[in-house]
Design a protein around this motif. Structure first.
Motif, short mmCIF file in Angstrom:
data_model
loop_
_atom_site.label_atom_id
_atom_site.label_comp_id
_atom_site.label_asym_id
_atom_site.label_seq_id
_atom_site.Cartn_x
_atom_site.Cartn_y
_atom_site.Cartn_z
N PHE A 140 0.83 -1.20 0.00
CA PHE A 140 0.00 0.00 0.00
C PHE A 140 0.86 1.25 0.00
CE2 PHE A 140 -2.83 -3.16 1.79
CZ PHE A 140 -4.08 -2.81 1.31
N GLU A 141 0.43 2.27 -0.74
CA GLU A 141 1.02 3.60 -0.57
C GLU A 141 0.57 4.02 0.83
OE1 GLU A 141 -0.17 8.09 -1.71
OE2 GLU A 141 -0.36 6.64 -3.35
N THR A 142 1.49 4.28 1.72
CA THR A 142 1.13 4.44 3.12
C THR A 142 1.68 5.73 3.71
OG1 THR A 142 1.22 2.03 3.31
CG2 THR A 142 1.14 3.25 5.36
N ALA A 143 0.84 6.40 4.50
CA ALA A 143 1.24 7.63 5.17
C ALA A 143 0.66 7.64 6.58
CB ALA A 143 0.74 8.85 4.40
N ILE A 144 1.40 8.29 7.48
CA ILE A 144 0.96 8.48 8.85
C ILE A 144 0.95 9.98 9.11
CG2 ILE A 144 1.38 7.97 11.29
CD1 ILE A 144 3.27 5.72 10.38
N TYR A 145 -0.09 10.46 9.77
CA TYR A 145 -0.22 11.88 10.09
C TYR A 145 -0.35 12.02 11.61
CZ TYR A 145 -1.47 16.74 9.06
OH TYR A 145 -1.48 18.11 8.94
N PHE A 146 0.65 12.61 12.24
CA PHE A 146 0.63 12.86 13.68
C PHE A 146 0.13 14.28 13.93
CE2 PHE A 146 3.77 9.53 13.14
CZ PHE A 146 3.49 8.67 14.19
N TYR A 147 -0.83 14.42 14.81
CA TYR A 147 -1.37 15.74 15.12
C TYR A 147 -1.70 15.82 16.60
CZ TYR A 147 -6.12 13.77 15.05
OH TYR A 147 -7.25 13.04 15.31
N GLY A 148 -1.96 17.06 17.08
CA GLY A 148 -2.20 17.24 18.52
C GLY A 148 -1.03 16.68 19.30
N PRO A 149 -1.30 16.02 20.44
CA PRO A 149 -0.21 15.47 21.25
C PRO A 149 0.55 14.36 20.51
CG PRO A 149 -2.32 14.73 22.10
CD PRO A 149 -2.61 15.77 21.05
N GLY A 150 -0.06 13.81 19.47
CA GLY A 150 0.61 12.79 18.68
C GLY A 150 1.87 13.30 18.01
N SER A 151 1.94 14.62 17.82
CA SER A 151 3.12 15.22 17.20
C SER A 151 4.40 14.91 17.97
CB SER A 151 2.94 16.74 17.09
OG SER A 151 1.83 17.04 16.29
N LEU A 152 4.26 14.70 19.27
CA LEU A 152 5.44 14.43 20.10
C LEU A 152 6.12 13.11 19.73
CD1 LEU A 152 4.05 15.54 23.58
CD2 LEU A 152 5.54 16.82 22.02
N ASN A 153 5.41 12.23 19.05
CA ASN A 153 6.00 10.96 18.61
C ASN A 153 7.12 11.17 17.61
OD1 ASN A 153 4.27 8.60 19.71
ND2 ASN A 153 2.77 10.11 19.03
N CYS A 154 7.11 12.29 16.94
CA CYS A 154 8.04 12.54 15.83
C CYS A 154 9.35 13.20 16.26
CB CYS A 154 7.36 13.42 14.78
SG CYS A 154 5.92 12.65 14.04
N LEU A 155 9.56 13.37 17.55
CA LEU A 155 10.76 14.07 18.02
C LEU A 155 11.99 13.18 18.04
CD1 LEU A 155 9.25 16.13 20.98
CD2 LEU A 155 9.77 16.90 18.65
N ALA A 156 13.05 13.68 17.44
CA ALA A 156 14.33 12.98 17.43
C ALA A 156 15.10 13.23 18.72
CB ALA A 156 15.17 13.43 16.24
N THR A 157 14.61 14.14 19.55
CA THR A 157 15.35 14.55 20.76
C THR A 157 15.02 13.70 21.98
OG1 THR A 157 13.64 16.21 21.12
CG2 THR A 157 15.66 16.93 20.01
N ARG A 158 14.36 12.57 21.79
CA ARG A 158 14.02 11.69 22.90
C ARG A 158 15.31 11.09 23.48
NH1 ARG A 158 10.12 9.67 20.50
NH2 ARG A 158 8.55 10.89 21.54
N GLY A 159 15.36 10.97 24.79
CA GLY A 159 16.49 10.34 25.46
C GLY A 159 16.80 10.99 26.79
N PHE A 160 17.43 10.21 27.66
CA PHE A 160 17.87 10.71 28.96
C PHE A 160 19.02 9.85 29.46
CE2 PHE A 160 18.00 11.18 33.51
CZ PHE A 160 17.87 12.54 33.65
N PRO A 161 20.07 10.42 29.94
CA PRO A 161 20.28 11.83 30.26
C PRO A 161 20.67 12.68 29.06
CG PRO A 161 22.19 10.58 30.96
CD PRO A 161 21.19 9.59 30.42
N THR A 162 20.95 12.04 27.93
CA THR A 162 21.25 12.80 26.72
C THR A 162 20.43 12.25 25.56
OG1 THR A 162 23.10 11.35 26.15
CG2 THR A 162 23.63 13.31 27.46
N VAL A 163 20.28 13.03 24.52
CA VAL A 163 19.54 12.62 23.33
C VAL A 163 20.12 11.31 22.81
CG1 VAL A 163 19.04 13.21 20.93
CG2 VAL A 163 18.90 14.98 22.69
#
Length: 176
Positions: free
Chosen positions: A79-102
């Motif tokens: 399938f031609e496939t796309a995902i659309y993150f919106y509202g709080p779902g936008s936070l899923n797309c962050l590359a800066t996740r991690g602790f104590p460092t990214v």
């Protein structure tokens, strides 16, 4: 480093409770579920599209991660496939996740969403992320996972219309 053994003193009633049912009751690898697949393993026909909307926060439930896994499976079915993150779902797309460092995982699975989105994009899926959803949580557009396409807040509805007009199978997930 040597391993140490800790001995825990149990009362008679604690020991009785512990011994009532043997643990583990079944050895690892024992099947307790059948594996019959009820529905056909559908593959995409020419031009078919699969579209997922995600309004769920990473790690607050399995909703977002499962939606990405389903979209990846649809992509692999052709399938031609796309995902659309919106509202709080936008936070899923962050590359800066991690602790104590990214990039460091503070717990196993912290980067499941990141890794699966990277796989999805690398295999040809499109990922859209609402800029307004990012702004609601103080997230920055430059912190998006590479390949995630930032979108205007008015695009959420128009993306839904766009994919509906294409005849897409639409999977909409929502979490409060």
């Amino acid at each position: 480093m040597s391993e140490s053994t800790v001995t825990i003193e149990l009362s008679e009633i604690e020991q009785k409770s512990l011994n009532e049912i043997p643990h583990p009751s079944l050895p690892e690898g024992t099947s307790i579920y059948g594996d019959t697949k009820v529905f056909p393993d559908y593959k995409a026909e020419d031009g078919e599209t699969y579209f997922t909307l995600v309004h769920g926060i990473a790690h607050e439930s399995s909703v977002s991660f499962v939606a990405v896994l389903q979209a990846t499976r649809a992509l692999r079915k052709g399938f031609e496939t796309a995902i659309y993150f919106y509202g709080p779902g936008s936070l899923n797309c962050l590359a800066t996740r991690g602790f104590p460092t990214v990039g460091n995982s503070a717990f196993p699975g912290e980067h499941n969403i990141n890794n699966q989105l990277k796989t999805f994009i690398a295999e040809g899926g499109k990922v859209f992320c609402c800029r307004f959803g990012l702004s609601l949580h103080g997230a920055r557009e430059e912190d998006l996972i590479e390949g995630v396409i930032p979108t205007h807040p008015l695009d959420v509805q128009d993306a839904l219309i766009h994919y509906a007009r294409k005849g897409a199978i639409i999977n909409s997930t929502y979490q409060l």
